[in-house]
Design a protein around this motif. Structure first.
Motif, mmCIF file in Angstrom:
data_model
loop_
_atom_site.group_PDB
_atom_site.id
_atom_site.type_symbol
_atom_site.label_atom_id
_atom_site.label_comp_id
_atom_site.label_asym_id
_atom_site.label_seq_id
_atom_site.Cartn_x
_atom_site.Cartn_y
_atom_site.Cartn_z
ATOM 1 N N GLY A 200 3.800 -10.943 -0.976
ATOM 2 C CA GLY A 200 4.798 -11.975 -1.200
ATOM 3 C C GLY A 200 6.115 -11.448 -1.721
ATOM 4 O O GLY A 200 7.101 -12.198 -1.792
ATOM 5 N N ASN A 201 6.145 -10.157 -2.062
ATOM 6 C CA ASN A 201 7.377 -9.564 -2.585
ATOM 7 C C ASN A 201 7.845 -8.377 -1.744
ATOM 8 O O ASN A 201 8.386 -7.397 -2.266
ATOM 9 C CB ASN A 201 7.175 -9.154 -4.039
ATOM 10 N N GLY A 202 7.581 -8.459 -0.442
ATOM 11 C CA GLY A 202 8.209 -7.523 0.499
ATOM 12 C C GLY A 202 7.408 -6.322 0.919
ATOM 13 O O GLY A 202 7.892 -5.505 1.699
ATOM 14 N N VAL A 203 6.180 -6.149 0.434
ATOM 15 C CA VAL A 203 5.365 -5.008 0.867
ATOM 16 C C VAL A 203 4.631 -5.401 2.146
ATOM 17 O O VAL A 203 3.956 -6.436 2.195
ATOM 18 C CB VAL A 203 4.356 -4.590 -0.212
ATOM 19 N N GLY A 204 4.768 -4.592 3.184
ATOM 20 C CA GLY A 204 4.176 -4.922 4.477
ATOM 21 C C GLY A 204 2.658 -5.002 4.407
ATOM 22 O O GLY A 204 2.014 -4.099 3.869
ATOM 23 N N PRO A 205 2.052 -6.055 4.952
ATOM 24 C CA PRO A 205 0.593 -6.187 4.895
ATOM 25 C C PRO A 205 -0.144 -5.075 5.623
ATOM 26 O O PRO A 205 -1.280 -4.759 5.301
ATOM 27 C CB PRO A 205 0.340 -7.559 5.561
ATOM 28 N N GLU A 206 0.531 -4.458 6.617
ATOM 29 C CA GLU A 206 -0.109 -3.355 7.335
ATOM 30 C C GLU A 206 -0.258 -2.116 6.457
ATOM 31 O O GLU A 206 -1.019 -1.204 6.781
ATOM 32 C CB GLU A 206 0.683 -3.010 8.598
ATOM 33 N N GLN A 207 0.470 -2.074 5.329
ATOM 34 C CA GLN A 207 0.365 -0.938 4.405
ATOM 35 C C GLN A 207 -0.794 -1.094 3.427
ATOM 36 O O GLN A 207 -1.231 -0.121 2.825
ATOM 37 C CB GLN A 207 1.645 -0.811 3.557
ATOM 38 N N ILE A 208 -1.266 -2.358 3.236
ATOM 39 C CA ILE A 208 -2.117 -2.659 2.096
ATOM 40 C C ILE A 208 -3.589 -2.782 2.497
ATOM 41 O O ILE A 208 -3.914 -3.333 3.539
ATOM 42 C CB ILE A 208 -1.676 -3.975 1.422
ATOM 43 N N SER A 209 -4.466 -2.276 1.629
ATOM 44 C CA SER A 209 -5.908 -2.496 1.735
ATOM 45 C C SER A 209 -6.401 -2.906 0.347
ATOM 46 O O SER A 209 -5.809 -2.550 -0.665
ATOM 47 C CB SER A 209 -6.640 -1.225 2.175
ATOM 48 N N ALA A 210 -7.495 -3.674 0.312
ATOM 49 C CA ALA A 210 -8.051 -4.106 -0.970
ATOM 50 C C ALA A 210 -9.542 -3.807 -1.005
ATOM 51 O O ALA A 210 -10.231 -3.889 0.013
ATOM 52 C CB ALA A 210 -7.811 -5.605 -1.187
ATOM 53 N N ALA A 211 -10.040 -3.469 -2.208
ATOM 54 C CA ALA A 211 -11.465 -3.156 -2.355
ATOM 55 C C ALA A 211 -11.942 -3.591 -3.740
ATOM 56 O O ALA A 211 -11.225 -3.435 -4.723
ATOM 57 C CB ALA A 211 -11.716 -1.658 -2.171
ATOM 58 N N GLY A 212 -13.148 -4.140 -3.802
ATOM 59 C CA GLY A 212 -13.783 -4.434 -5.083
ATOM 60 C C GLY A 212 -14.790 -3.345 -5.399
ATOM 61 O O GLY A 212 -15.677 -3.062 -4.595
ATOM 62 N N ARG A 213 -14.662 -2.720 -6.579
ATOM 63 C CA ARG A 213 -15.556 -1.617 -6.936
ATOM 64 C C ARG A 213 -16.549 -2.034 -8.032
ATOM 65 O O ARG A 213 -17.341 -1.214 -8.484
ATOM 66 C CB ARG A 213 -14.743 -0.412 -7.422
ATOM 67 N N SER A 214 -16.463 -3.300 -8.489
ATOM 68 C CA SER A 214 -17.370 -3.837 -9.502
ATOM 69 C C SER A 214 -17.343 -2.940 -10.752
ATOM 70 O O SER A 214 -16.290 -2.495 -11.175
ATOM 71 C CB SER A 214 -18.779 -3.971 -8.924
ATOM 72 N N GLU A 215 -18.519 -2.639 -11.320
ATOM 73 C CA GLU A 215 -18.612 -1.878 -12.572
ATOM 74 C C GLU A 215 -18.948 -0.414 -12.355
ATOM 75 O O GLU A 215 -19.167 0.331 -13.309
ATOM 76 C CB GLU A 215 -19.714 -2.490 -13.438
ATOM 77 N N TYR A 216 -18.971 0.037 -11.076
ATOM 78 C CA TYR A 216 -19.615 1.309 -10.753
ATOM 79 C C TYR A 216 -18.694 2.526 -10.749
ATOM 80 O O TYR A 216 -19.128 3.621 -10.420
ATOM 81 C CB TYR A 216 -20.343 1.171 -9.416
ATOM 82 N N VAL A 217 -17.408 2.358 -11.090
ATOM 83 C CA VAL A 217 -16.520 3.516 -11.202
ATOM 84 C C VAL A 217 -15.802 3.442 -12.556
ATOM 85 O O VAL A 217 -14.575 3.301 -12.628
ATOM 86 C CB VAL A 217 -15.501 3.553 -10.046
ATOM 87 N N PRO A 218 -16.540 3.533 -13.659
ATOM 88 C CA PRO A 218 -15.905 3.439 -14.980
ATOM 89 C C PRO A 218 -15.113 4.707 -15.294
ATOM 90 O O PRO A 218 -15.433 5.790 -14.809
ATOM 91 C CB PRO A 218 -17.096 3.292 -15.930
ATOM 92 N N ILE A 219 -14.078 4.534 -16.123
ATOM 93 C CA ILE A 219 -13.312 5.698 -16.582
ATOM 94 C C ILE A 219 -13.586 5.980 -18.052
ATOM 95 O O ILE A 219 -13.186 7.024 -18.573
ATOM 96 C CB ILE A 219 -11.799 5.501 -16.347
ATOM 97 N N GLU A 220 -14.251 5.047 -18.736
ATOM 98 C CA GLU A 220 -14.641 5.210 -20.126
ATOM 99 C C GLU A 220 -16.062 4.667 -20.296
ATOM 100 O O GLU A 220 -16.610 4.011 -19.414
ATOM 101 C CB GLU A 220 -13.680 4.447 -21.061
#
Length: 317
Positions: free
Chosen positions: A266-286
């Protein structure tokens, strides 16, 4: 196994709630597309690194062959020069003895013919080696040019990502200390935003402060249309209390990732550039054993990486 768990959970949800099959199908399709995209990008990176290593090895092999042929050429040239010297000396002897003895002349004639034959053979061998050396030099130049071009493209991509990291860091400076970090690693730029900046607890609606941060980032990304943008949603390990269409942390992380996608688009980033993913709780950093650790694990990761189409085209030529 994870995919089967998601599908099983959604099927259970379909029997106990009003979730439509379309929502389920859309989520499964998005998951499969994202998983395939991730595998493709990982494979392209590995293929790129393997091709570079292979080209460097071929280049080194060709350099070795070039040195061997150059040495062989020098040896042949030395033999040729030695035979030429012998021939000149015999020719001189022949001229001196021509008037003295017919037998000596015949003997020298025979020797001269033999030397001439050897000299011609050496000249032919030298010509063949020169032709082989010329061909090898041409091939070596072509390989070197490809390696140089590949290294230039990779260096240009790295410089571009460093410049992008600087631009993103400068643009988001106002949000420092609010759960936002920007770092460059593995040729990519990682923008990490803790959920406290973006969402209320258990919600996937982007708050006003979070929208400001995402819109600021979008202003940079909209000027870099050749950058791929992957949005990853992450949660802690606290089970999500089912709420409407959201069954668990998988659903919540995916919903939050797609919410960020919509703000970017909605703020000008082309949809062809974007991907989305849900990683849930399985890639913690802490660790999830402390409140601070859980807060850091509840985050959105925005991963910016260069488009490798030009490099792939070069490798496929």
């Amino acid at each position: 196994m994870i995919k089967k768990l998601i599908i099983g959970t959604l099927v259970l949800g379909l029997t106990t709630s009003c979730v439509s099959k379309k929502v389920y199908s859309d989520l499964e399709k998005k998951y499969n597309n994202l998983a395939a995209s991730k595998r493709k990008m990982s494979k392209e990176k590995k293929d790129l690194e393997a091709e570079k290593a292979r080209l460097n090895k071929e280049l080194n092999d060709l350099k070795g062959k070039h040195g061997d042929l150059a040495s062989a050429k020098d040896n042949l040239q030395s033999e040729y020069d030695a035979l030429k010297s012998q021939f000149d000396k015999l020719q001189e002897d022949y001229d001196l003895l021509e008037a003295k003895s017919s037998s000596t002349i015949k003997k020298n004639l025979a020797r001269n013919k033999d030397l001439l034959a050897q000299l011609e053979a050496k000249e032919n061998a030298l010509a063949e080696e020169n032709a082989r050396l010329s061909k090898l030099q041409e091939e070596l130049a072509q390989r070197s040019a490809r390696v140089d071009e590949l290294e230039k493209l990779m260096a240009a991509n790295e410089a571009k990502m460093l410049a992008l990291k600087s631009a993103v860091s400068n643009a988001l400076k106002a949000f420092e200390g609010k759960g936002l970090t920007v770092e460059h690693k593995n040729g990519k730029v990682y923008v990490s935003m803790e959920n406290k900046l973006l969402f209320n607890s258990g919600s996937w609606a982007v708050g006003s402060e979070g929208k400001k941060a995402i819109k600021t980032l979008a202003s940079v990304l909209s000027e870099n249309t050749d950058i791929n943008v992957l949005i990853e949603g992450h949660t802690d390990n606290v089970p999500f209390a089912k709420r409407g269409a959201i069954l668990d942390n998988w659903d919540l992380s995916t919903k939050r990732a797609t919410a960020i996608v919509r703000v970017l688009q909605g703020n000008g980033v082309g949809p062809e550039q974007i991907s989305a993913a849900g990683r849930s709780e399985y890639v913690p950093i802490e660790t999830n054993k402390t409140k601070i650790g859980k807060a850091k694990n509840r985050r959105i990761e925005i991963i910016l990486e260069p488009n490798l189409d030009e490099i792939s085209k070069l490798l496929n030529e």
